[in-house]
Design an enzyme around this catalytic site. Sequence first.
Site, PDB file in Angstrom:
ATOM      1  N   VAL A  14       0.840  -1.212   0.000  1.00 48.89           N
ATOM      2  CA  VAL A  14       0.000   0.000   0.000  1.00 48.89           C
ATOM      3  C   VAL A  14       0.871   1.257   0.000  1.00 48.89           C
ATOM      4  CG1 VAL A  14      -1.766   1.296   1.279  1.00 48.89           C
ATOM      5  CG2 VAL A  14      -1.874  -1.211   1.196  1.00 48.89           C
ATOM      6  N   THR A 119      -4.057   1.671   7.762  1.00 50.65           N
ATOM      7  CA  THR A 119      -3.802   0.395   8.437  1.00 50.65           C
ATOM      8  C   THR A 119      -5.078  -0.162   9.081  1.00 50.65           C
ATOM      9  OG1 THR A 119      -1.451   0.779   8.822  1.00 50.65           O
ATOM     10  CG2 THR A 119      -2.595  -0.513  10.486  1.00 50.65           C
ATOM     11  N   ASN A 120      -5.242  -1.469   8.996  1.00 49.95           N
ATOM     12  CA  ASN A 120      -6.440  -2.127   9.528  1.00 49.95           C
ATOM     13  C   ASN A 120      -6.236  -2.706  10.922  1.00 49.95           C
ATOM     14  OD1 ASN A 120      -8.564  -1.888   7.621  1.00 49.95           O
ATOM     15  ND2 ASN A 120      -7.388  -3.183   6.214  1.00 49.95           N
ATOM     16  N   ASP A 148     -14.601   1.625  -0.028  1.00 50.46           N
ATOM     17  CA  ASP A 148     -15.809   0.796  -0.189  1.00 50.46           C
ATOM     18  C   ASP A 148     -16.877   1.568  -0.964  1.00 50.46           C
ATOM     19  OD1 ASP A 148     -14.933  -1.405   1.761  1.00 50.46           O
ATOM     20  OD2 ASP A 148     -14.756   0.394   2.960  1.00 50.46           O
ATOM     21  N   HIS A 175     -15.073   0.114   8.413  1.00 47.30           N
ATOM     22  CA  HIS A 175     -14.392  -0.445   7.233  1.00 47.30           C
ATOM     23  C   HIS A 175     -14.195  -1.933   7.549  1.00 47.30           C
ATOM     24  CE1 HIS A 175     -11.809  -1.134   3.882  1.00 47.30           C
ATOM     25  NE2 HIS A 175     -10.787  -1.469   4.653  1.00 47.30           N
TER      26      HIS A 175
HETATM   27  N1  NAD Z   1      -8.023   0.830   4.563  1.00 47.99           N
HETATM   28  C1  NAD Z   1      -8.065   0.091   3.461  1.00 47.99           C
HETATM   29  O1  NAD Z   1      -9.014   0.175   2.691  1.00 47.99           O
HETATM   30  C2  NAD Z   1      -6.907  -0.847   3.192  1.00 47.99           C
HETATM   31  C3  NAD Z   1      -6.735  -1.460   1.929  1.00 47.99           C
HETATM   32  C4  NAD Z   1      -5.626  -2.299   1.734  1.00 47.99           C
HETATM   33  C5  NAD Z   1      -4.750  -2.545   2.792  1.00 47.99           C
HETATM   34  N2  NAD Z   1      -4.985  -1.936   4.000  1.00 47.99           N
HETATM   35  C6  NAD Z   1      -4.103  -2.155   5.142  1.00 47.99           C
HETATM   36  O2  NAD Z   1      -2.875  -1.470   4.917  1.00 47.99           O
HETATM   37  C7  NAD Z   1      -1.862  -2.091   5.737  1.00 47.99           C
HETATM   38  C8  NAD Z   1      -0.634  -2.365   4.901  1.00 47.99           C
HETATM   39  O3  NAD Z   1      -0.886  -3.408   3.961  1.00 47.99           O
HETATM   40  P1  NAD Z   1       0.273  -3.871   2.949  1.00 47.99           P
HETATM   41  O4  NAD Z   1      -0.337  -4.865   2.030  1.00 47.99           O
HETATM   42  O5  NAD Z   1       0.958  -2.676   2.401  1.00 47.99           O
HETATM   43  O6  NAD Z   1       1.254  -4.614   3.977  1.00 47.99           O
HETATM   44  P2  NAD Z   1       2.813  -4.937   3.740  1.00 47.99           P
HETATM   45  O7  NAD Z   1       3.133  -6.039   4.669  1.00 47.99           O
HETATM   46  O8  NAD Z   1       3.101  -5.073   2.285  1.00 47.99           O
HETATM   47  O9  NAD Z   1       3.553  -3.582   4.215  1.00 47.99           O
HETATM   48  C9  NAD Z   1       3.677  -3.206   5.555  1.00 47.99           C
HETATM   49  C10 NAD Z   1       5.007  -2.517   5.720  1.00 47.99           C
HETATM   50  O10 NAD Z   1       5.067  -2.014   7.067  1.00 47.99           O
HETATM   51  C11 NAD Z   1       6.430  -2.108   7.462  1.00 47.99           C
HETATM   52  N3  NAD Z   1       6.520  -2.007   8.923  1.00 47.99           N
HETATM   53  C12 NAD Z   1       6.140  -2.895   9.866  1.00 47.99           C
HETATM   54  N4  NAD Z   1       6.401  -2.418  11.095  1.00 47.99           N
HETATM   55  C13 NAD Z   1       6.931  -1.180  10.927  1.00 47.99           C
HETATM   56  C14 NAD Z   1       7.397  -0.167  11.803  1.00 47.99           C
HETATM   57  N5  NAD Z   1       7.371  -0.334  13.134  1.00 47.99           N
HETATM   58  N6  NAD Z   1       7.890   0.977  11.282  1.00 47.99           N
HETATM   59  C15 NAD Z   1       7.943   1.156   9.940  1.00 47.99           C
HETATM   60  N7  NAD Z   1       7.510   0.230   9.047  1.00 47.99           N
HETATM   61  C16 NAD Z   1       7.018  -0.916   9.540  1.00 47.99           C
HETATM   62  C17 NAD Z   1       6.877  -3.465   6.913  1.00 47.99           C
HETATM   63  O11 NAD Z   1       8.292  -3.569   6.856  1.00 47.99           O
HETATM   64  C18 NAD Z   1       6.211  -3.472   5.540  1.00 47.99           C
HETATM   65  O12 NAD Z   1       7.083  -2.956   4.534  1.00 47.99           O
HETATM   66  C19 NAD Z   1      -2.540  -3.338   6.336  1.00 47.99           C
HETATM   67  O13 NAD Z   1      -3.000  -3.048   7.640  1.00 47.99           O
HETATM   68  C20 NAD Z   1      -3.705  -3.585   5.401  1.00 47.99           C
HETATM   69  O14 NAD Z   1      -4.761  -4.323   5.985  1.00 47.99           O
HETATM   70  C21 NAD Z   1      -6.016  -1.105   4.198  1.00 47.99           C
END
Ligand code: NAD
Length: 306
Positions: A14, A119-120, A148, A175
């Site tokens: 994301v 973040t979720n 959504d 959400h």
């Molecule tokens: N709100 C929405 O509609 C929606 C849609 C898609 C995804 N999301 C959410 O977005 C979030 C990210 O999803 P993603 O697919 O990118 O995950 P991902 O695992 O690809 O990326 C997460 C990143 O966070 C980093 N990270 C973890 N701990 C950290 C810290 N303490 N400091 C800095 N970086 C840190 C990791 O190294 C990783 O690169 C999830 O919670 C997902 O559910 C929300």
Amino acid sequence: MKLRKVMIIGVGNVGSTTAYTFVNRGICEEIALVDLNKELAYGHAQDLLDAAAYRQNMIKVSLRDSTDCADIDIAIITVTSGLAQKSRAEELAGTSKIVANIVPNMMKNGFKGIFLIATNPCDAITYQVWKLSGLPRHRVIGTGVWLDTVRLRRLLGEKMDIGPQSIDAFIVGEHGDSQFPVWSHSSVYGIQLNQLDKNRIDFQDIGLTAKNKGFEIVKYKHCTEYGISSTITEICQHIFTNSHRALALSCILNGEYGYKDVAIGVPAILNQHGIKKIIELDFSNNEKQLFDNSINIVKNYIAQIN
Ligand SMILES: NC(=O)c1ccc[n+]([C@@H]2O[C@H](COP(=O)([O-])OP(=O)(O)OC[C@H]3O[C@@H](n4cnc5c(N)ncnc54)[C@H](O)[C@@H]3O)[C@@H](O)[C@H]2O)c1
């Protein structure tokens, strides 16, 4: 000219796609990347700088620590503990711990901007960021049900052969599974949707499909990134341009809809300072029950945050 600076905390699927969308839409002058995985962040920064070189305007892509945030206008939280492909609820324990480490340190280091949370589980984490930051509620926003809502509009648009931007239908609530479309207020130019095309549209089915679209995408490509990155970019664009557009976002309620001390997806007007005003809808009895249920579910998540 004041340079517009955003920080993306968590440059995974994301976060990195959001940075790329920012570059292509030219919405800011600096994108600061923060990730535990420094090599990943460096790789994305170099790749993004290649893309930025095609733009007319100068875009800086920097690598920072989240505490280096005193000059940041919008800090976008897209971290996760590695459970993004599981259910949103299952992410709570991990993501709330990460956020509890990051946000207070940013505040100690002079963060003066707006937090935008993807973040979720999005509503509970939005609430947590608000509590930890001590910021006024208008400066803490969750992407909430805007993605959504746009999904609902595009699905309706496909059925009705009308551009999604012309369809005034939206989703409110969590959400998550308890979200629901507000059909009582959904229209195209004032014509209720069920009058416009009642024979071809199974509204219940479309609401369900919109709700489950994220899971369907994850099933096939193991993440969602393009839709949510467009959501984040659009919200930032409305803030930077002081657009006063109304979007369905996760907002901290303080008496609106009869609730306080909870974040949930409701329509709200965005300006340069964040949430200018929450719009209160006159729900039907059934919608009110669905909204109350959604509030209870989010409150239950919030109660699990230590
Ligand atoms: N709100 C929405 O509609 C929606 C849609 C898609 C995804 N999301 C959410 O977005 C979030 C990210 O999803 P993603 O697919 O990118 O995950 P991902 O695992 O690809 O990326 C997460 C990143 O966070 C980093 N990270 C973890 N701990 C950290 C810290 N303490 N400091 C800095 N970086 C840190 C990791 O190294 C990783 O690169 C999830 O919670 C997902 O559910 C929300």
